[in-house]
Design an enzyme around this catalytic site. Structure first.
Site, PDB file in Angstrom:
ATOM      1  N   VAL A 168       0.817  -1.216   0.000  1.00  0.00           N
ATOM      2  CA  VAL A 168       0.000   0.000   0.000  1.00  0.00           C
ATOM      3  C   VAL A 168       0.848   1.263   0.000  1.00  0.00           C
ATOM      4  CG1 VAL A 168      -1.802   1.283   1.214  1.00  0.00           C
ATOM      5  CG2 VAL A 168      -1.870  -1.223   1.175  1.00  0.00           C
ATOM      6  N   CYS A 169       1.903   1.298   0.804  1.00  0.00           N
ATOM      7  CA  CYS A 169       2.698   2.521   0.951  1.00  0.00           C
ATOM      8  C   CYS A 169       3.827   2.629  -0.074  1.00  0.00           C
ATOM      9  CB  CYS A 169       3.307   2.595   2.350  1.00  0.00           C
ATOM     10  SG  CYS A 169       2.114   2.504   3.694  1.00  0.00           S
ATOM     11  N   LEU A 170       4.408   1.509  -0.479  1.00  0.00           N
ATOM     12  CA  LEU A 170       5.584   1.528  -1.343  1.00  0.00           C
ATOM     13  C   LEU A 170       5.254   1.393  -2.823  1.00  0.00           C
ATOM     14  CD1 LEU A 170       8.609   1.341  -2.066  1.00  0.00           C
ATOM     15  CD2 LEU A 170       8.533  -1.069  -1.400  1.00  0.00           C
TER      16      LEU A 170
END
Length: 254
Positions: A168-170
């Protein structure tokens, strides 16, 4: 067959002494430091992939390393593995700061379950922490105009990116930056996916996009190229400050 030599404590201490000595020479007499022989590249660096990165041409981008978000990294088996992820995040942050690399921090919904960024950033990266991009709902960080503008403003073509949750973040901002034309390298030991399956599919997506994946230690040493590099002291100091050599000795790292 003769055994391969290993890097022992004496070698590590010698490296620290050599690198620190170079920094002290530079501080005391810049002209003398410039006259010192500098390490030379054995070959031209490529224009893309992890081997293109140096401390001079790369920005470090850290996405959503928050005290609550780490609890969503279900790929991690236990608190020890969560502590390892934080250790590597602090190590690359310390190194990049000491090496003079531009650093961009961003967080998501700090007042919600995600919580604030890791508190250590306030001590290690005070200016970057104060300037962090605080997103208020945008999930793919690259879709936040302020974040994308901050990354572009570094003036660096090469981006070393880590996001707390890999899936989700990377992956989303890494893919978006790659699509915009940046050379992106993903640091996967400062990331962990929500699930083990998410971890596997994330690496597949990065591979398919031509984004190299690296972990902190070989990435730093690749950027240095030579332990006589003037910023190699930053490597040994960051590793020592975070207890990495002791962690190596204990073994069983993720």
């Amino acid at each position: 067959m003769q055994a391969e030599p290993t890097l022992g404590r004496r070698d590590i201490l010698a490296g620290i002494a050599t690198a620190t000595g170079a920094i002290l020479v530079a501080a005391a007499d810049p002209a003398a430091a410039q006259s010192q022989p500098q390490p030379k590249e054995t070959r031209m660096r490529p224009k893309s992939g992890f081997r293109a990165l140096t401390t001079e041409n790369t920005a470090l981008v850290l996405v959503d390393h928050q005290v609550g978000t780490i609890g969503w990294a279900g790929e991690l088996a236990n608190q020890e593995e969560r502590d390892q992820l934080k250790m590597w995040t602090r190590t690359i942050a310390r190194f990049a700061k000491a090496a003079g690399m531009p650093i961009v921090l961003t967080s998501s919904l700090e007042t919600e379950a995600q919580g604030p960024l890791l508190p250590e950033f306030q001590q290690i990266l005070p200016q970057e922490y104060a300037a962090r991009i605080r997103r208020t709902g945008v999930i793919n960080a690259w879709d936040d105009p302020a974040f994308a503008a901050a990354v572009r403003a570094t003036g660096k073509h090469n981006l070393l990116i880590g996001g707390l949750t890999t899936d989700v973040c990377l992956v989303p901002p890494a893919l978006s930056a790659k699509e915009e034309g940046f050379n992106v390298v993903a640091l996967v030991d400062i990331s962990a996916a929500t699930t083990k399956l998410g971890a596997r599919t994330s690496l597949t997506l990065l591979n398919n996009a031509g984004i190299d994946q690296m972990v902190v230690t070989p990435m730093i040493t690749s950027m240095l190229g030579d332990y006589k590099n003037k910023v190699s002291a930053a490597f040994f100091q960051a590793m020592g400050a975070e207890g990495v050599f002791d962690a190596y000795a204990r073994g069983n790292l993720r």
